[in-house]
Design a protein around this motif. Structure first.
Motif, PDB file in Angstrom:
ATOM      1  N   TRP A  54      40.604  28.480  34.172  1.00 24.14           N
ATOM      2  CA  TRP A  54      42.229  29.177  33.312  1.00 24.14           C
ATOM      3  C   TRP A  54      43.108  28.181  33.664  1.00 24.14           C
TER       4      TRP A  54
ATOM      5  N   PRO B  99      33.838  39.627  37.178  1.00 26.21           N
ATOM      6  CA  PRO B  99      34.928  39.143  37.571  1.00 26.21           C
ATOM      7  C   PRO B  99      36.009  38.032  37.450  1.00 26.21           C
TER       8      PRO B  99
ATOM      9  N   ARG C 147      35.135  44.450  41.330  1.00 33.67           N
ATOM     10  CA  ARG C 147      34.956  43.767  42.400  1.00 33.67           C
ATOM     11  C   ARG C 147      34.094  44.763  43.057  1.00 33.67           C
TER      12      ARG C 147
ATOM     13  N   MET D 119      26.530  40.558  48.429  1.00 31.55           N
ATOM     14  CA  MET D 119      26.851  39.417  48.195  1.00 31.55           C
ATOM     15  C   MET D 119      27.916  39.091  48.844  1.00 31.55           C
TER      16      MET D 119
ATOM     17  N   ALA E  36      29.919  30.177  38.289  1.00 27.57           N
ATOM     18  CA  ALA E  36      31.101  29.970  38.873  1.00 27.57           C
ATOM     19  C   ALA E  36      29.961  29.127  40.292  1.00 27.57           C
ATOM     20  N   GLY E  37      28.866  29.195  39.735  1.00 28.97           N
ATOM     21  CA  GLY E  37      28.493  29.324  41.670  1.00 28.97           C
ATOM     22  C   GLY E  37      27.736  27.962  41.075  1.00 28.97           C
TER      23      GLY E  37
ATOM     24  N   LEU F 297      35.112  20.552  52.112  1.00 26.39           N
ATOM     25  CA  LEU F 297      35.928  21.147  51.428  1.00 26.39           C
ATOM     26  C   LEU F 297      37.376  20.816  51.654  1.00 26.39           C
TER      27      LEU F 297
ATOM     28  N   VAL G 118      36.811  21.703  46.103  1.00 23.96           N
ATOM     29  CA  VAL G 118      36.294  21.364  44.472  1.00 23.96           C
ATOM     30  C   VAL G 118      36.649  21.956  43.190  1.00 23.96           C
ATOM     31  N   VAL G 119      37.986  22.915  44.194  1.00 25.79           N
ATOM     32  CA  VAL G 119      38.530  23.433  43.226  1.00 25.79           C
ATOM     33  C   VAL G 119      39.787  23.190  43.332  1.00 25.79           C
TER      34      VAL G 119
ATOM     35  N   ASN H   2      44.790  25.968  42.099  1.00 24.95           N
ATOM     36  CA  ASN H   2      44.610  27.110  42.100  1.00 24.95           C
ATOM     37  C   ASN H   2      45.690  28.102  40.788  1.00 24.95           C
TER      38      ASN H   2
ATOM     39  N   ARG I 109      48.254  32.030  40.272  1.00 26.11           N
ATOM     40  CA  ARG I 109      48.340  33.091  40.400  1.00 26.11           C
ATOM     41  C   ARG I 109      49.738  33.726  39.533  1.00 26.11           C
TER      42      ARG I 109
ATOM     43  N   GLY J 277      40.041  29.938  47.997  1.00 28.21           N
ATOM     44  CA  GLY J 277      40.622  31.085  47.857  1.00 28.21           C
ATOM     45  C   GLY J 277      40.833  31.431  48.979  1.00 28.21           C
TER      46      GLY J 277
ATOM     47  N   ARG K 258      40.914  38.630  45.540  1.00 24.31           N
ATOM     48  CA  ARG K 258      40.767  37.670  45.038  1.00 24.31           C
ATOM     49  C   ARG K 258      40.095  36.468  45.098  1.00 24.31           C
TER      50      ARG K 258
ATOM     51  N   CYS L 166      36.371  34.098  46.792  1.00 25.88           N
ATOM     52  CA  CYS L 166      35.715  33.446  45.530  1.00 25.88           C
ATOM     53  C   CYS L 166      33.955  35.591  45.925  1.00 25.88           C
ATOM     54  N   VAL L 167      33.816  35.410  44.983  1.00 26.42           N
ATOM     55  CA  VAL L 167      33.116  36.742  45.411  1.00 26.42           C
ATOM     56  C   VAL L 167      31.210  36.019  46.000  1.00 26.42           C
ATOM     57  N   GLY L 168      31.739  34.589  45.633  1.00 24.44           N
ATOM     58  CA  GLY L 168      29.767  33.532  46.155  1.00 24.44           C
ATOM     59  C   GLY L 168      30.276  33.423  47.475  1.00 24.44           C
TER      60      GLY L 168
HETATM   61  C1  HEM Z   1      31.551  26.157  47.102  1.00 32.86           C
HETATM   62  C2  HEM Z   1      30.981  26.825  46.391  1.00 32.86           C
HETATM   63  C3  HEM Z   1      32.913  27.038  45.886  1.00 32.86           C
HETATM   64  C4  HEM Z   1      33.303  27.395  46.347  1.00 32.86           C
HETATM   65  C5  HEM Z   1      34.545  25.855  46.889  1.00 32.86           C
HETATM   66  C6  HEM Z   1      34.670  28.343  45.463  1.00 32.86           C
HETATM   67  C7  HEM Z   1      35.459  28.401  44.996  1.00 32.86           C
HETATM   68  C8  HEM Z   1      36.632  29.287  44.583  1.00 32.86           C
HETATM   69  C9  HEM Z   1      37.555  29.435  44.305  1.00 32.86           C
HETATM   70  C10 HEM Z   1      38.320  28.619  45.236  1.00 32.86           C
HETATM   71  C11 HEM Z   1      38.235  30.599  43.455  1.00 32.86           C
HETATM   72  C12 HEM Z   1      39.104  31.500  42.861  1.00 32.86           C
HETATM   73  C13 HEM Z   1      39.388  32.314  44.263  1.00 32.86           C
HETATM   74  C14 HEM Z   1      41.266  32.400  44.211  1.00 32.86           C
HETATM   75  O1  HEM Z   1      41.541  32.583  43.445  1.00 32.86           O
HETATM   76  O2  HEM Z   1      42.038  33.221  45.269  1.00 32.86           O
HETATM   77  C15 HEM Z   1      36.726  31.269  42.973  1.00 32.86           C
HETATM   78  C16 HEM Z   1      36.502  32.184  42.256  1.00 32.86           C
HETATM   79  C17 HEM Z   1      35.315  32.853  42.112  1.00 32.86           C
HETATM   80  N1  HEM Z   1      33.888  32.174  42.480  1.00 32.86           N
HETATM   81 FE1  HEM Z   1      33.382  30.535  43.458  1.00 32.86          FE
HETATM   82  N2  HEM Z   1      33.192  28.559  44.489  1.00 32.86           N
HETATM   83  C18 HEM Z   1      32.372  28.842  45.019  1.00 32.86           C
HETATM   84  C19 HEM Z   1      30.905  29.657  44.665  1.00 32.86           C
HETATM   85  C20 HEM Z   1      31.006  30.323  44.040  1.00 32.86           C
HETATM   86  C21 HEM Z   1      29.219  30.883  44.090  1.00 32.86           C
HETATM   87  C22 HEM Z   1      27.938  30.582  44.504  1.00 32.86           C
HETATM   88  C23 HEM Z   1      29.386  32.349  42.951  1.00 32.86           C
HETATM   89  C24 HEM Z   1      28.308  33.033  42.420  1.00 32.86           C
HETATM   90  C25 HEM Z   1      27.257  33.413  42.897  1.00 32.86           C
HETATM   91  C26 HEM Z   1      31.591  31.775  42.954  1.00 32.86           C
HETATM   92  C27 HEM Z   1      31.726  32.979  41.741  1.00 32.86           C
HETATM   93  C28 HEM Z   1      32.492  32.934  41.971  1.00 32.86           C
HETATM   94  C29 HEM Z   1      33.299  33.981  41.623  1.00 32.86           C
HETATM   95  C30 HEM Z   1      32.982  35.037  40.703  1.00 32.86           C
HETATM   96  C31 HEM Z   1      34.818  33.520  41.177  1.00 32.86           C
HETATM   97  C32 HEM Z   1      36.076  34.679  40.294  1.00 32.86           C
HETATM   98  C33 HEM Z   1      36.487  35.995  41.787  1.00 32.86           C
HETATM   99  C34 HEM Z   1      37.407  36.798  40.384  1.00 32.86           C
HETATM  100  O3  HEM Z   1      37.957  36.526  40.243  1.00 32.86           O
HETATM  101  O4  HEM Z   1      37.110  37.684  41.235  1.00 32.86           O
HETATM  102  N3  HEM Z   1      31.188  31.088  43.175  1.00 32.86           N
HETATM  103  N4  HEM Z   1      35.660  29.955  44.216  1.00 32.86           N
END
Ligand code: HEM
Length: 509
Positions: free
Chosen positions: A4, A132, A144, A151, A318-319, A377, A382-383, A386, A388, A450, A454, A456-458
């Motif tokens: 996005w 998600p 979610r 998780m 995402a992971g 971080l 890394v992101v 972001n 909204r 984040g 909403r 990060c689920v991971g």
């Molecule tokens: C250093 C590792 C990670 C960072 C820095 C990171 C960072 C983020 C950020 C900034 C978002 C957006 C959150 C928001 O909009 O408020 C996000 C969303 C998400 N992340 Fe991560 N993430 C990481 C690892 C992971 C891992 C390991 C997974 C999977 C197991 C994962 C799955 C997701 C998913 C599915 C979303 C979308 C959630 C939603 O929209 O409901 N992430 N992540």
């Protein structure tokens, strides 16, 4: 991840683009507003804010070549326009921790990051559900609720320490093997690639409950094709966004992009279908159904198969790059800061006996280990940006009133390098995160995962993976820089990656 962001940046709906430009800024510098004083009771109109036009954005990105340094543009634009400004027609850039906090605290029940059509189009074509990342509104909320279980809570993620530790042990063996192949006996080339393989193996072992073989000497052909498909999908995304739809049958990008998705989904579907057969067999034989995340999704919830395919695939995508790039930056900084590495070694070697691997409870109780990841971080979110969209009602931020459907871009990179929040922002100082009586920085100064429902689920899984692997690496080896690598700069490939290959020496402790 972060498709996005790519599409928003390019469609002019996002705030984060480029330069250090020679574009004349004199007038804007004079008019750049600070946030309105709290005393002013009537909000000002959003049209009073300075505006970066779409043309300026394109010029900076394409002509001045900042297309891969979007994060640096955030710093420049803040100087130019102040803490809040329009980027393009529909999006407002938010560039201080205070404004970010104000906005995020007003976020909606079903927060949205905006247009995800880059990813949804393929799912619609093939009749898959949304995961998600791509789902929105009430359906997203319900999804979610299912995915968060097992998780998101530290207690839930802690149960994966056994699975991750097995992968970490294999990774340490691989590092030893790679070292032996080098002329000096301790050099491991291209750590980003190695950590990518580790992260993919780690997250796949949780999500698919199976090993992919990424850490073997010869990566199995099917796994290699899967890795290639992910790369193909991502590398053609940019071209798909910037070329018009009518050109899809004339140019190669769309076809390659779709072929990438086909490879990703078919690999994921094969593994998930196999797990489903196993579960069915156990049910038919009246045996208990036990397992990890995938078993939980397949056997305990109301999710249809096509929804499971989409969710598991999105979790996987995402992971991987997120975790692996964070680890790359961590090792880079530790190799250049031996005194910080020594302090970390002291912590990891004193808290867990040398003859066993640590548990989730042990690593999450190590303050310095946690601080090292947190500081990485902050320096390398890394992101780096972001977004909204506030869809339901008008919103006021920083004393300005915005109509509903306004998009906001969060300038995380600039915010986490603000010297008012983080003195010496370009120095790697994990101790700034220790709870040892010192004043803690503003919590919204660095929110790499984040915020809110909403967020990060991971997150917990990612942290656990990073703690466990970093623990073992530092306990086994002293990590030293290779003089040929020199200084790394960050570039933006939707996640922050190093601009060149990182080779490191792993010397036995
Ligand atoms: C250093 C590792 C990670 C960072 C820095 C990171 C960072 C983020 C950020 C900034 C978002 C957006 C959150 C928001 O909009 O408020 C996000 C969303 C998400 N992340 Fe991560 N993430 C990481 C690892 C992971 C891992 C390991 C997974 C999977 C197991 C994962 C799955 C997701 C998913 C599915 C979303 C979308 C959630 C939603 O929209 O409901 N992430 N992540």
């Amino acid at each position: 991840m972060a498709a996005w962001l790519l599409s928003r940046a390019l469609s002019g709906k996002s705030g984060g683009l480029l330069p250090w430009s020679q574009v004349c800024c004199r007038e804007r510098c004079r008019t750049a507003p600070s946030v309105l004083p709290a005393l002013q009771d009537k909000p000002r109109a959003a049209s009073d804010l300075p505006r970066v036009s779409v043309w300026e954005m394109l010029y900076r990105m394409l002509v001045q070549g900042y297309y891969n340094r979007l994060h640096e543009l955030q710093l420049y634009e803040k100087q130019l326009y102040g803490p809040i400004y329009w980027s393009g027609l529909k999006s407002v850039s938010v560039n201080t921790a205070e404004l970010l906090e104000e906005l995020l605290r007003k976020d909606e029940k079903f927060p949205s990051r905006g247009d995800m059509s880059l990813w949804t189009e393929y799912r619609d074509m093939r009749g898959f559900g949304y995961g998600p990342f791509t789902e929105e509104g009430e359906r997203w909320y319900k999804l979610r609720a299912v995915l968060n279980k097992r998780m998101l809570h530290p207690r839930d993620s802690a149960q994966y320490d056994g699975v991750i530790n097995v992968v970490v042990t294999d990774f340490i063996e691989r590092i030893k093997h790679l070292r032996r192949c080098s002329p000096t006996g301790n050099l491991v080339p291209d750590m980003s690639n190695e950590l990518y393989l580790f992260s993919l193996e780690g997250i796949a072992s949780i999500l698919f409950e199976t090993r992919l073989g990424c850490l073997e000497k010869e990566i199995p052909a099917g796994t290699q094709e899967f890795i290639n498909s992910i790369a193909q999908m991502f590398s053609n995304s940019m071209a798909v966004v910037i070329t018009p739809k009518w050109s899809r049958s004339l140019l190669p990008f769309w076809g390659r992009y779709i072929a990438g998705w086909e490879g990703i989904f078919s690999f994921a579907k094969t593994l998930i279908d196999k797990k489903m057969e196993d579960i069915q067999q156990r049910v038919d034989n009246d045996q208990d159904v036990e397992g990890e995340y995938l078993t939980y999704l397949l056997s305990n919830t109301q999710m249809s198969n096509k929804d499971v395919y989409a969710s598991v695939t999105e979790l996987l995508l995402a992971g991987v790059d997120t975790t692996s790039n964070t680890l790359t930056w961590t090792l880079y900084q530790l190799s250049r800061n031996p005194e910080i590495q020594d302090r970390l070694y002291e912590e990891v070697s004193s808290l867990v006996p040398a003859d066993r691997v640590p548990s989730a409870a042990e690593v999450t109780a190590m303050p310095f280990l946690r601080a090292v990841i947190k500081e990485t971080l902050r320096m390398y979110p890394v992101v780096p940006m972001n977004a909204r969209i506030i869809t339901e009602k008008p919103i006021s931020v920083g004393g300005y009133q915005f109509p509903k459907k306004t998009g906001f871009t969060f300038c995380h990179y600039a915010i986490s390098h603000d010297e008012n929040t983080f003195p010496e922002p370009y120095r790697f100082k994990p101790e700034r995160w220790l709870r040892d009586g010192r004043q803690r920085p503003n919590a919204f100064g660095s929110i790499p995962f984040g915020y809110g429902v909403r967020g990060c689920v991971g997150r917990r899984i990612a942290e656990l993976e990073m703690y466990l692997v970093l623990f073992q690496l530092i306990r086994h080896f002293e990590v030293k820089p290779d003089p040929t690598t020199g200084e790394l700069k960050s570039i933006n490939r939707t996640v922050l990656v190093p601009d060149k290959q990182l080779d490191l020496h792993f010397v036995d402790r």
